[in-house]
Design a protein around this motif. Structure first.
Motif, mmCIF file in Angstrom:
data_model
loop_
_atom_site.group_PDB
_atom_site.id
_atom_site.type_symbol
_atom_site.label_atom_id
_atom_site.label_comp_id
_atom_site.label_asym_id
_atom_site.label_seq_id
_atom_site.Cartn_x
_atom_site.Cartn_y
_atom_site.Cartn_z
ATOM 1 N N ALA A 1 -0.549 0.512 -13.075
ATOM 2 C CA ALA A 1 -1.930 0.756 -12.651
ATOM 3 C C ALA A 1 -2.764 1.169 -13.852
ATOM 4 O O ALA A 1 -2.274 1.861 -14.752
ATOM 5 C CB ALA A 1 -1.967 1.853 -11.591
ATOM 6 N N TYR A 2 -4.016 0.724 -13.857
ATOM 7 C CA TYR A 2 -4.947 1.053 -14.948
ATOM 8 C C TYR A 2 -6.301 1.399 -14.366
ATOM 9 O O TYR A 2 -6.853 0.597 -13.607
ATOM 10 C CB TYR A 2 -5.080 -0.148 -15.886
ATOM 11 N N PRO A 3 -6.839 2.600 -14.682
ATOM 12 C CA PRO A 3 -6.181 3.699 -15.401
ATOM 13 C C PRO A 3 -5.183 4.413 -14.497
ATOM 14 O O PRO A 3 -5.185 4.210 -13.283
ATOM 15 C CB PRO A 3 -7.354 4.606 -15.772
ATOM 16 N N TYR A 4 -4.376 5.286 -15.093
ATOM 17 C CA TYR A 4 -3.302 5.934 -14.350
ATOM 18 C C TYR A 4 -3.103 7.344 -14.881
ATOM 19 O O TYR A 4 -3.076 7.560 -16.092
ATOM 20 C CB TYR A 4 -2.014 5.130 -14.498
ATOM 21 N N GLY A 5 -2.964 8.304 -13.962
ATOM 22 C CA GLY A 5 -2.781 9.686 -14.377
ATOM 23 C C GLY A 5 -3.994 10.197 -15.140
ATOM 24 O O GLY A 5 -5.118 9.737 -14.936
ATOM 25 N N GLY B 1 -13.418 13.450 -15.675
ATOM 26 C CA GLY B 1 -12.955 14.769 -15.279
ATOM 27 C C GLY B 1 -12.713 14.940 -13.799
ATOM 28 O O GLY B 1 -12.354 16.031 -13.350
ATOM 29 N N THR B 2 -12.890 13.891 -13.026
ATOM 30 C CA THR B 2 -12.706 13.943 -11.574
ATOM 31 C C THR B 2 -11.462 13.155 -11.179
ATOM 32 O O THR B 2 -11.236 12.055 -11.684
ATOM 33 C CB THR B 2 -13.935 13.362 -10.850
ATOM 34 N N SER B 3 -10.666 13.707 -10.303
ATOM 35 C CA SER B 3 -9.448 13.043 -9.846
ATOM 36 C C SER B 3 -9.744 12.110 -8.671
ATOM 37 O O SER B 3 -10.469 12.486 -7.742
ATOM 38 C CB SER B 3 -8.405 14.079 -9.430
ATOM 39 N N TYR B 4 -9.185 10.906 -8.734
ATOM 40 C CA TYR B 4 -9.370 9.905 -7.675
ATOM 41 C C TYR B 4 -8.008 9.403 -7.194
ATOM 42 O O TYR B 4 -7.059 9.303 -7.986
ATOM 43 C CB TYR B 4 -10.194 8.725 -8.186
ATOM 44 N N ILE C 1 -3.637 0.872 -2.241
ATOM 45 C CA ILE C 1 -3.682 -0.582 -2.099
ATOM 46 C C ILE C 1 -2.745 -0.960 -0.958
ATOM 47 O O ILE C 1 -1.535 -0.725 -1.035
ATOM 48 C CB ILE C 1 -3.274 -1.287 -3.409
ATOM 49 N N SER C 2 -3.290 -1.512 0.110
ATOM 50 C CA SER C 2 -2.518 -1.865 1.301
ATOM 51 C C SER C 2 -2.523 -3.374 1.503
ATOM 52 O O SER C 2 -3.385 -4.084 0.993
ATOM 53 C CB SER C 2 -3.118 -1.183 2.538
ATOM 54 N N GLY C 3 -1.560 -3.860 2.277
ATOM 55 C CA GLY C 3 -1.507 -5.282 2.599
ATOM 56 C C GLY C 3 -0.923 -6.140 1.506
ATOM 57 O O GLY C 3 -1.236 -7.338 1.412
ATOM 58 N N VAL C 4 -0.052 -5.565 0.670
ATOM 59 C CA VAL C 4 0.596 -6.319 -0.400
ATOM 60 C C VAL C 4 1.793 -7.058 0.172
ATOM 61 O O VAL C 4 2.560 -6.501 0.971
ATOM 62 C CB VAL C 4 1.058 -5.367 -1.529
ATOM 63 N N SER C 5 1.966 -8.310 -0.206
ATOM 64 C CA SER C 5 3.126 -9.077 0.247
ATOM 65 C C SER C 5 3.955 -9.548 -0.943
ATOM 66 O O SER C 5 3.454 -9.660 -2.061
ATOM 67 C CB SER C 5 2.693 -10.286 1.087
ATOM 68 N N GLY C 6 5.237 -9.801 -0.696
ATOM 69 C CA GLY C 6 6.131 -10.273 -1.758
ATOM 70 C C GLY C 6 6.576 -9.190 -2.706
ATOM 71 O O GLY C 6 7.157 -9.478 -3.758
ATOM 72 N N ALA C 7 6.318 -7.924 -2.356
ATOM 73 C CA ALA C 7 6.677 -6.786 -3.204
ATOM 74 C C ALA C 7 7.581 -5.841 -2.413
ATOM 75 O O ALA C 7 7.658 -5.921 -1.184
ATOM 76 C CB ALA C 7 5.422 -6.059 -3.666
ATOM 77 N N PRO C 8 8.265 -4.922 -3.074
ATOM 78 C CA PRO C 8 9.134 -3.982 -2.364
ATOM 79 C C PRO C 8 8.383 -3.098 -1.379
ATOM 80 O O PRO C 8 8.973 -2.605 -0.412
ATOM 81 C CB PRO C 8 9.744 -3.147 -3.493
ATOM 82 N N GLN C 9 7.100 -2.861 -1.622
ATOM 83 C CA GLN C 9 6.277 -2.047 -0.724
ATOM 84 C C GLN C 9 5.069 -2.849 -0.274
ATOM 85 O O GLN C 9 4.583 -3.719 -1.005
ATOM 86 C CB GLN C 9 5.797 -0.778 -1.443
ATOM 87 N N THR C 10 4.583 -2.544 0.918
ATOM 88 C CA THR C 10 3.351 -3.187 1.397
ATOM 89 C C THR C 10 2.124 -2.381 1.006
ATOM 90 O O THR C 10 1.001 -2.892 1.079
ATOM 91 C CB THR C 10 3.378 -3.366 2.922
ATOM 92 N N SER C 11 2.330 -1.123 0.596
ATOM 93 C CA SER C 11 1.206 -0.305 0.145
ATOM 94 C C SER C 11 1.647 0.588 -1.010
ATOM 95 O O SER C 11 2.825 0.973 -1.106
ATOM 96 C CB SER C 11 0.640 0.540 1.285
ATOM 97 N N TYR C 12 0.696 0.894 -1.882
ATOM 98 C CA TYR C 12 0.955 1.731 -3.056
ATOM 99 C C TYR C 12 -0.173 2.747 -3.174
ATOM 100 O O TYR C 12 -1.342 2.423 -2.932
ATOM 101 C CB TYR C 12 0.996 0.883 -4.329
ATOM 102 N N THR C 13 0.176 3.964 -3.567
ATOM 103 C CA THR C 13 -0.807 5.023 -3.749
ATOM 104 C C THR C 13 -0.557 5.726 -5.074
ATOM 105 O O THR C 13 0.604 6.006 -5.422
ATOM 106 C CB THR C 13 -0.738 6.057 -2.603
ATOM 107 N N TYR C 14 -1.619 5.995 -5.811
ATOM 108 C CA TYR C 14 -1.508 6.718 -7.075
ATOM 109 C C TYR C 14 -2.834 7.401 -7.365
ATOM 110 O O TYR C 14 -3.836 7.168 -6.677
ATOM 111 C CB TYR C 14 -1.128 5.765 -8.220
ATOM 112 N N THR C 15 -2.861 8.248 -8.364
ATOM 113 C CA THR C 15 -4.081 8.960 -8.740
ATOM 114 C C THR C 15 -4.400 8.733 -10.209
ATOM 115 O O THR C 15 -3.524 8.394 -11.001
ATOM 116 C CB THR C 15 -3.953 10.474 -8.487
ATOM 117 N N PHE C 16 -5.671 8.936 -10.560
ATOM 118 C CA PHE C 16 -6.076 8.892 -11.958
ATOM 119 C C PHE C 16 -7.247 9.823 -12.177
ATOM 120 O O PHE C 16 -7.986 10.178 -11.251
ATOM 121 C CB PHE C 16 -6.427 7.468 -12.406
ATOM 122 N N ARG C 17 -7.406 10.225 -13.426
ATOM 123 C CA ARG C 17 -8.542 11.041 -13.831
ATOM 124 C C ARG C 17 -8.870 10.685 -15.271
ATOM 125 O O ARG C 17 -7.994 10.710 -16.146
ATOM 126 C CB ARG C 17 -8.220 12.534 -13.731
#
Length: 273
Positions: free
Chosen positions: A170-174, A248-251, A255-271
């Motif tokens: 993911a870009y950006p990440y963390g 300086g703000t965390s977000y 991402i939901s509805g992914v197919s062909g991957a080990p997960q159908t949804s992914y969640t992460y944060t960045f600042r």
């Protein structure tokens, strides 16, 4: 910067100091570590091609992966490097010369473009090694020209696929340095469904995916979503922009509805910091 200075008049590309190449590699691997990606090694075998590529781009004052044989300082060595590398450059009167970190930042941010091929090569988990060329010269008219090239093509199969590949990029990440991401730039995400090879991930699809970006005040406006399965690094990507991001703000991104991957949804944060 050089053991042998480049010469635009003589069409000689010069030789970079080992310290410059070491600086580039260290900064590249620092960026990759932000994404939990394995470090890459340096390959000296392609250095002369990368230098010749950078010379061609600087003297011609243009960038091309398929330079014409009519270009000044054209060489088959430079053409081979041009077709296998990330390219970047700048030219003009009074133009300051960029640092290696500047060039990495330009490749990552893509000058605000939705075409993020350079970024995807830099952040490919399967990139095992690289080579770097850089030419900075003063041309006959007194203007400055500087260009750099980073070898990426055909560096996925040798050496072997590195260990420690994360489940996504993911870009950006963390906590992410602002010099590597402009608040109006495209964000991007790539899922890793297989660690056996880069192309084994082409079947991942974001055709039905939805993106939610949430900040302290709630959901943000997501625009300009596009997806592709082209072979820039890992051949699956979704990219988008977010209105109103602030440093300086965390977000939180989901991402939901992914197919062909080990997960159908992914969640992460960045600042952006």
């Amino acid at each position: 910067m050089y053991d042998v200075q480049p010469d635009a008049t003589a069409c000689t590309s010069g030789t970079l100091k080992d310290s410059v190449k070491a600086t580039f590699l260290a900064q590249l691997n620092t960026i990759r570590a932000l994404h939990n990606l394995p470090a890459v090694a340096y390959s000296n075998e392609e250095d002369s091609q990368e230098q010749d590529t950078s010379l061609m781009m600087a003297v011609a004052k243009q960038l091309s992966h398929t330079p014409a044989t009519t270009w000044p300082c054209y060489s088959s060595s430079g053409a081979a490097g041009a077709g296998s590398s990330n390219l970047v450059g700048g030219w003009g009167t009074g133009l300051p010369f960029n640092s290696e970190d500047d060039y990495l930042g330009l490749w990552l941010t893509e000058n605000g473009s939705a075409d993020i091929g350079h970024r995807r090569w830099i952040l490919s988990p399967f990139l095992g090694k690289t080579s770097y060329g850089r030419v900075a010269v003063v041309l006959a008219d007194g203007s400055r020209a500087s260009a750099a090239s980073m070898r990426v093509f055909n560096f996925h199969t040798s050496p072997a696929v590195p260990s420690g590949i994360p489940p996504f990029v993911a870009y950006p990440y963390g906590d992410y340095p602002q010099r590597y991401f402009g608040l109006g730039n495209y964000l991007s995400f790539t899922a890793i469904s297989s660690t056996s090879s880069s192309w084994a991930n082409q079947a991942v699809s974001f055709a039905s995916a939805t993106i939610t970006v949430t900040g302290p005040a709630g959901a943000m406006t997501v625009t300009d979503i596009s997806t592709d399965n082209q072979g820039y690094g890992v051949p699956n990507s979704i990219q988008w922009r977010v209105t109103g991001l602030q440093a300086g703000t965390s977000y939180t991104v989901k991402i939901s509805g992914v197919s062909g991957a080990p997960q159908t949804s992914y969640t992460y944060t960045f600042r952006v910091v």
